[in-house]
Scaffold this active site. Structure first.
Site, short mmCIF file in Angstrom:
data_model
loop_
_atom_site.label_atom_id
_atom_site.label_comp_id
_atom_site.label_asym_id
_atom_site.label_seq_id
_atom_site.Cartn_x
_atom_site.Cartn_y
_atom_site.Cartn_z
CB CYS A 171 -0.92 -0.01 1.22
SG CYS A 171 -1.93 1.46 1.34
CB CYS B 129 -0.64 2.55 4.02
SG CYS B 129 -2.10 1.85 3.28
CG ASP B 130 3.10 1.29 4.49
OD1 ASP B 130 2.65 1.80 5.52
OD2 ASP B 130 2.87 0.12 4.16
#
Ligand code: NAP
Length: 317
Positions: free
Chosen positions: A131, A134-135
């Site tokens: 992701c 997300c990261d």
């Protein structure tokens, strides 16, 4: 006792909820602890009709949810752990509770696929991720690798150019599967490089990712390749584990449906990516959710008519 339970809260589940709620069915939606489906992990959505300037994935899902709640959907952020479709009413276990319903729509979507290579699991969250949204921000001015040749891989690579000093896309073939517009954008981006005909066969690093083991699939030579992050974007698997032995699944574990709506159990309907190996778009999932809801509504009307007729027979006997 519920009239309709919807399992899943991506575009399919929440569109089904909007339609069912407007038909006064007061659907219960089990949204999952991670509600909203895959659009929660994406950035700009440019191809969802009605948003000429694009919309962020999570924002779009908030709109879906607000619209479903506006008409009386009850949305619970819990996971369904077990179902029993062998008897009526259907039984669904969610959180610590057992629910019963006359009809169910399964819209559980699909989850990101992992490579299954040595080091991947140990380094998850320490440089290895599925992701970018997300990261990605953890890897400012770092060298980031993206694996895959589809739209997801191109989208992740383009998004990651905001953070990384260099993005290397590694693909197992010599041509991309991605749509032309996404492929062209990635190929033209000055920060993105491509390595073709190559597989990532290992991830190395003690506390965080430091290097990848690459195999050239033409020469079968292997080499070590320094990288600070690995984003895997190689497609998805349908979320069907809880339906094993309950619904008919195909070889790839997608729910089987002759018409894309009905399952092998009358009264249990399917919508979205969990039934869609081909298109997997938010808009197609939403359309499937609409169809499933209309079919559930029709099924419940027939069920009510049968119950009234059964009651009349009993009364006159
Ligand atoms: P996809 O189209 O199935 O592409 C998966 C890619 O990963 C392929 O290039 C595939 O290689 C590669 N791959 C699969 N398994 C692999 C493995 N074990 N090792 C290495 N590579 C592997 O999946 P997707 O990119 O997630 O897209 C799914 C659907 O969503 C598509 O319909 C896509 O158009 C849509 N989508 C659209 C957008 C957008 O429009 N903004 C964004 C994301 C996704 P091969 O090519 O060799 O098979």
């Amino acid at each position: 006792m519920e009239r309709l339970i919807i399992i899943g809260s991506g575009p399919a589940g929440l569109t089904a909820a909007i339609y069912a709620a407007r038909a006064n069915l007061a659907p219960v939606v089990f949204a999952g602890y991670q509600y909203g489906g895959q659009l929660m992990f994406t950035t700009e959505v440019e191809n969802f009709p009605g948003f000429p300037n694009g919309v962020l994935g999570p924002e779009l899902m908030e709109h879906f949810r607000t619209q479903a709640e506006r008409f009386g959907s009850k949305i619970e952020n819990v996971d369904v752990t077990k179902v029993d479709f062998s008897q009526r009413p259907f039984r669904v276990w969610a959180g610590d509770d057992l629910y019963e319903a006359d009809s169910v729509i399964v819209a559980t979507g699909a989850s990101a696929r992992w490579l299954g290579i040595p080091g991947e699991e140990q380094l998850r969250g320490r440089g290895v991720s599925t992701c970018a949204t997300c990261d990605g921000a953890f890897f400012k001015e770092r060298h980031i690798v993206v694996v895959g040749g589809g739209d997801s891989a191109m989208e992740e690579a383009l998004f990651l150019t905001r953070f990384g000093s260099k993005i290397t896309v590694i693909h197992r073939r010599d041509s991309l599967r991605a749509s032309k517009i996404m492929a062209d954008r990635a190929l033209a981006h000055p920060k993105i490089e491509f390595i073709w005909n190559t597989a990532v066969v290992g991830a190395k690093g003690e506390f965080h990712l430091q290097a990848l083991e690459l195999e050239n699939l033409v020469t079968h030579e292997t080499r070590e390749f320094a990288a600070d992050a690995l984003f895997i974007a190689i497609g998805h698997d349908p979320n069907t584990a809880i339906f094993d032995g309950q619904l008919t699944l195909d070889n790839a574990r997608y729910i089987v449906s002759d018409d894309g709506v009905h399952t092998n159990i009358p009264g249990v309907f399917v919508a979205g990516d969990v039934n869609d190996i081909r298109y997997k778009q938010a808009i197609t999932a939403a359309g499937m959710g609409c169809k499933a809801s209309l079919e559930a509504e029709r099924y419940l009307e027939e069920l009510d008519a049968e119950r009234v007729a059964g009651g009349l027979e009993t009364a006159s006997a």
